[in-house]
Design a protein around this motif. Structure first.
Motif, PDB file in Angstrom:
ATOM      1  N   ASP A 155      -2.907   2.921  -5.269  1.00 11.25           N
ATOM      2  CA  ASP A 155      -2.677   3.112  -3.929  1.00 11.25           C
ATOM      3  C   ASP A 155      -1.744   1.762  -3.654  1.00 11.25           C
ATOM      4  O   ASP A 155      -1.951   1.543  -2.466  1.00 11.25           O
ATOM      5  CB  ASP A 155      -3.621   4.239  -3.708  1.00 11.25           C
ATOM      6  N   ARG A 156      -1.949   0.852  -4.684  1.00 11.83           N
ATOM      7  CA  ARG A 156      -1.849  -0.443  -3.581  1.00 11.83           C
ATOM      8  C   ARG A 156      -1.349  -1.462  -5.586  1.00 11.83           C
ATOM      9  O   ARG A 156      -1.398  -1.088  -5.850  1.00 11.83           O
ATOM     10  CB  ARG A 156      -2.353  -1.128  -2.770  1.00 11.83           C
ATOM     11  N   ARG A 207       1.079  -1.349   0.230  1.00 13.03           N
ATOM     12  CA  ARG A 207       0.201  -0.558  -0.026  1.00 13.03           C
ATOM     13  C   ARG A 207       1.449   1.319  -0.237  1.00 13.03           C
ATOM     14  O   ARG A 207       1.582   1.446   1.231  1.00 13.03           O
ATOM     15  CB  ARG A 207      -1.067  -0.139   1.408  1.00 13.03           C
TER      16      ARG A 207
END
Length: 447
Positions: A181-182, A79
């Motif tokens: 985001d990940r 993350r």
């Protein structure tokens, strides 16, 4: 050279008419059977619409499921925070335990993280601005700094771009899912993870030599329990593989098959004497019992199990009852037919001496039928070990229910493989034992 005149030929034809005057069925029977078989095969292809069935089948799932039988995966998730930090997370029940530090994950000096991907000769490098996937000799950068991930350069065939996600399919090695985001990686390994000790065991992740040393002469891990006893408890109560429960259910299946077959044979044996025409000359009673046997065996074991689980609830009692009812019908039919085919001469000889009916049966019938009856019963017992597995899936207890539960999750295929292998081993053992006993009773040599 011998010349046969017309009279001699007529004499031969008269003596052997079956060779010279063959019926239509004798001449063309084989050809008609072949044509009928071909026509039926074409009908089956049309009826089941086999071309469409094979065309629309998801053959790719076969490879996926088979690979999961012999492998496991680890799913680290990276993350990316707003400040550029990268937080590594694993699923709650990760095969690596609560504090994983795998050697295939490397923290680089620039803050990025590299994960090696076995089988492709590549890797995945995750940084705050981009993720670089290297596989099959090609490195593909994916920018993650904007509103959606963006592949830089040409997109290879093993990578698929969606609106908010990029998926890299690495085949058996796993896959990589990239969003802004990940980054989630599914990394696959050959073998069964934590088969001996689970992540909660005191022996987890220790080398074999160290485990053996602790068990043989090491200091006690728990003061009130020896290391050998602790190791056995950890194996038996392994939370991932559930060895204790699996082996208990397997033994339950064997007991179900044995009990159902035993009760069925004990019930069918006396009824078969009443159903045999040459033993009990009562046609009405013969027919009633034979139709009773037909009824019991015409209802499949699985259907009996469904009925009995509704009556008595799930468990081995319903399974044993289903096998008992089916075997009473099957063995009753086999026993009665065997009695009707005995040689009556020994029976008549003993009967002529004025012996009682019990003695006539004991010495005139039993020596002829016992080897055959035992052979048939052993074969049915061997078959019922397999049948007990199937009926367990509908709630009749045993390892069949455990197997069905593992298959329903669609994720524990390695557990399915484990139980299937155990079932195969048991079937092979019982098959060999049954064959050996049958040959010994029949006085023949096993091959």
């Amino acid at each position: 050279m011998t010349v046969i005149d017309a009279n001699r030929m007529h004499e031969i034809e008269t003596r052997y008419p079956e060779y010279f005057h063959r019926s239509f069925r004798q001449r063309f029977g084989g050809l008609m059977i072949l044509i009928a078989t071909l026509l039926y095969s074409l009908y089956a292809v049309w009826f089941f619409d086999l071309p469409k069935l094979f065309a629309e089948a998801h053959w790719e799932l076969v490879g996926i499921y088979l690979s999961q039988w012999v492998s496991y995966d680890v799913q680290p998730e990276f993350r990316i925070g707003d400040d550029g930090s990268i937080d590594i997370r694993y699923p709650r029940f990760s095969p690596l335990g609560d504090n994983p530090h795998p050697d295939w994950l490397v923290n680089n000096p620039d803050g990025s993280i590299t994960v090696s991907i076995s089988g492709t000769g590549g890797s995945v490098t995750v940084s705050k601005s981009e993720t670089i996937v290297t596989a099959h000799g090609v490195s593909v950068p994916v920018e993650v700094s904007s509103g959606a991930p963006k592949v830089v350069g040409p997109v290879p065939g093993w990578m698929t771009v969606y609106d908010d996600n990029v998926l890299a399919d690495l085949g058996f090695a796993g896959n990589v899912s990239i969003s802004v985001d990940r980054v989630k990686i599914r990394k696959r390994f050959i073998g069964w993870a934590n088969f001996i000790f689970d992540t909660q065991s005191s022996f987890f992740d220790k080398p074999v030599g160290e485990v053996v040393g602790l068990i043989v002469s090491g200091p006690r891990i728990k003061p009130d329990q020896s290391n050998l006893s602790l190791a056995f408890d950890d194996i038996w109560n392994n939370s991932e593989w559930q060895h204790g429960d699996v082996w208990t259910k397997l033994f339950q299946t064997i007991v179900m098959a044995f009990l159902g077959t035993l009760l069925g044979s004990l019930t069918a044996f006396p009824l078969a004497f009443l159903a045999a025409r040459n033993i009990t000359p009562n046609r009405l009673l013969n027919q009633v019992l034979k139709r009773f046997f037909d009824f019991l065996r015409s209802v499949d074991m699985l259907i009996w199990a469904l009925f009995l689980t509704r009556a008595f609830g799930p468990g081995p009692l319903a399974g044993s009852g289903a096998i008992f009812l089916t075997e009473t019908g099957t063995l009753g039919k086999l026993y009665s037919e065997g009695l009707e085919n005995i040689d009556n001469k020994p029976r008549e000889g003993i009967k002529s001496t004025g012996a009682q009916t019990v003695l006539v049966h004991r010495y005139g019938i039993m020596p002829q039928i016992v080897p055959v009856f035992v052979s048939q019963t052993l074969y049915q017992w061997e078959s019922n070990v397999r049948g007990a597995t199937i009926i367990g899936a509908v709630g009749a207890g045993g390892i069949g229910l455990k197997l069905w539960e593992a298959m329903r999750t669609n994720a524990n295929w390695e557990n399915v493989a484990y139980m299937v292998i155990l079932i195969l081993i048991v079937v092979f053992i019982f098959d060999a034992a049954s064959n050996a006993l049958r040959h010994r009773l029949m006085g023949t040599k096993a091959h």
